[in-house]
Design an enzyme around this catalytic site. Sequence first.
Site, PDB file in Angstrom:
ATOM      1  N   ARG A  17     -14.414  45.927  16.502  1.00 44.95           N
ATOM      2  CA  ARG A  17     -14.637  46.840  17.636  1.00 44.95           C
ATOM      3  C   ARG A  17     -15.208  48.171  17.168  1.00 44.95           C
ATOM      4  O   ARG A  17     -16.095  48.740  17.817  1.00 44.95           O
ATOM      5  CB  ARG A  17     -13.328  47.055  18.391  1.00 44.95           C
ATOM      6  CG  ARG A  17     -13.415  48.103  19.498  1.00 44.95           C
ATOM      7  CD  ARG A  17     -12.124  48.200  20.263  1.00 44.95           C
ATOM      8  NE  ARG A  17     -12.116  49.339  21.166  1.00 44.95           N
ATOM      9  CZ  ARG A  17     -11.601  50.538  20.878  1.00 44.95           C
ATOM     10  NH1 ARG A  17     -11.032  50.735  19.688  1.00 44.95           N
ATOM     11  NH2 ARG A  17     -11.637  51.517  21.745  1.00 44.95           N
ATOM     12  N   GLN A  25     -12.798  50.105  36.691  1.00 40.81           N
ATOM     13  CA  GLN A  25     -11.944  51.238  36.364  1.00 40.81           C
ATOM     14  C   GLN A  25     -12.423  52.505  37.044  1.00 40.81           C
ATOM     15  O   GLN A  25     -11.622  53.319  37.509  1.00 40.81           O
ATOM     16  CB  GLN A  25     -11.881  51.416  34.848  1.00 40.81           C
ATOM     17  CG  GLN A  25     -11.098  50.319  34.146  1.00 40.81           C
ATOM     18  CD  GLN A  25     -11.304  50.320  32.642  1.00 40.81           C
ATOM     19  OE1 GLN A  25     -12.218  50.964  32.121  1.00 40.81           O
ATOM     20  NE2 GLN A  25     -10.468  49.576  31.930  1.00 40.81           N
ATOM     21  N   SER A  84      -2.047  41.897  31.953  1.00 38.58           N
ATOM     22  CA  SER A  84      -1.536  43.238  32.221  1.00 38.58           C
ATOM     23  C   SER A  84      -1.393  43.978  30.900  1.00 38.58           C
ATOM     24  O   SER A  84      -0.583  43.599  30.050  1.00 38.58           O
ATOM     25  CB  SER A  84      -0.181  43.164  32.933  1.00 38.58           C
ATOM     26  OG  SER A  84       0.373  44.457  33.096  1.00 38.58           O
ATOM     27  N   HIS A 127       6.845  27.202  35.877  1.00 36.11           N
ATOM     28  CA  HIS A 127       7.436  26.060  35.185  1.00 36.11           C
ATOM     29  C   HIS A 127       7.420  24.780  36.032  1.00 36.11           C
ATOM     30  O   HIS A 127       7.794  23.707  35.546  1.00 36.11           O
ATOM     31  CB  HIS A 127       8.881  26.392  34.794  1.00 36.11           C
ATOM     32  CG  HIS A 127       9.295  25.758  33.495  1.00 36.11           C
ATOM     33  ND1 HIS A 127       8.535  24.804  32.845  1.00 36.11           N
ATOM     34  CD2 HIS A 127      10.389  25.932  32.714  1.00 36.11           C
ATOM     35  CE1 HIS A 127       9.130  24.428  31.736  1.00 36.11           C
ATOM     36  NE2 HIS A 127      10.275  25.096  31.624  1.00 36.11           N
ATOM     37  N   ASP A 184       4.465  23.294  31.314  1.00 32.25           N
ATOM     38  CA  ASP A 184       5.600  23.162  30.401  1.00 32.25           C
ATOM     39  C   ASP A 184       5.439  24.130  29.232  1.00 32.25           C
ATOM     40  O   ASP A 184       4.379  24.714  29.017  1.00 32.25           O
ATOM     41  CB  ASP A 184       5.734  21.729  29.901  1.00 32.25           C
ATOM     42  CG  ASP A 184       4.456  21.205  29.260  1.00 32.25           C
ATOM     43  OD1 ASP A 184       3.942  21.885  28.346  1.00 32.25           O
ATOM     44  OD2 ASP A 184       3.970  20.142  29.680  1.00 32.25           O
TER      45      ASP A 184
END
Length: 476
Positions: free
Chosen positions: A285, A372, A393, A446, A450
């Site tokens: 980066r 943004q 997130s 779930h 799995d």
Amino acid sequence: VCIHRVRSCSGIRFIKSKYVCVFDKSALKFSHQQRLLRTSAVSCGQIVQFKLSDIGEGITEVTVKEWYVKEGDSVSQFDSICEVQSDKASVTITSRYDGIIRKLHYNLDEIAYVGKPLVDIEIDASKGVAPEEDVVETPPMSHEEHTHQEIKGHKTLATPAVRRLAMENNIKLSEVVGTGKDNRILKEDILNYLAKQTGAILPPSPKAEIIPPLPKSETVPAAPKDRARKIPVPVSRPIAFSGKDKTEPITGFHKAMVKTMSAALKIPHFGYCDEIDLTQLVQLREELKPLAQIRGVKLSFMPFFIKAASLGLLQYPILNASLDESCQNVTYKASHNIGVAMDTEQGLIVPNVKNVQVCSVFEIASELNRLQSLGSAGQLGTNDLSGGTFTLSNIGTIGGTYAKPVILPPEVAIGALGKIQVLPRFNGKGEVFKAQIMNVSWSADHRIIDGATMARFSNLWKSYLENPASMLLDLK
């Protein structure tokens, strides 16, 4: 004197005070296909009730957050009338008419309903509808009416020619970031937005001059100051004690959060955590940041996280699916619309980057910059906030290492990213080295996912980030 529809007689005479109005049956038009608005004939014009149109997404009510006009103000077409907020987005309603505001039907923070009058506008009868006819309003969300509604947080500055260009290309001004004075939208902004949608390449604007970054040798001394600046400083605010409890309604994005989280409680969550060594990605980066700056794009870690997730979803499409309410059918989503949770002044919002599976890392970074920017200004549109299939997130930008993210229905998986820390780790020879470590916390539905599937997906995502060059083998 109010005009009413007449069927039974050929002529009607109303006498009230000093006014006498005579109507003929032929002058009154009636249609079963369209809705009619009552208007009042006055000496200086005609009163039209401007109704709140359907905003979409099943929204039936909004909260009036700000009036841009008051009674007696003159307005023109496209002038902003008010800002309303639904549980999904902020919407600025603009005028369809030239005229004078005669009545505001709601006060601030009151609930306005779709299909009900919003304001009364007095228009010039000679330029508008005939003074003795019902004003016909087409069904909600017609093409004409839709172009007069823009999702955003404040009045848009643009010339009529620019607005016309946007209308002709079916572009919402709320989705265009203006580069002119006071964020005015210019013709070049519309053309650049259109080029992005169609894939065309336009020459760079001569106004935007990109200053190349300074050599590393000159920026190294400033690093300790930058790190010191990132240390959170407590904000001292005067403590006001009123002595009384305060009750206020839940509105806007908070109302959406209540609905979404209540639905999420029905999902049996499965959690999985791991740590990622981002040492190589941090170096990559740093090398690419100057190139992105030359293109006018801020390059963060998030575009790499999003692209790596998309490559993983290609191998494990069940994580990019949705389950119907009856839990009988699973829909595998073709598009990877990856949402990014954002903390704004309006509350938590989750816009998404569309079709990540066909986007480059740079294109994802550019789209994130746009989202943004709009999110900070409260101008995100419904299209930006809907249609997500998978969510990340980045809670680490605020702090913390692990989290327990809550799935956003109808999605079936979400990831929470912790902050990047410099920690000691052992290499293959048993030597201690300095590593850039980030923790990730996954939550999955779930009922259809799995633990093994979630773990394998996480391992693949981890491998792409720990060895960024390996992503080149699977990029399309």
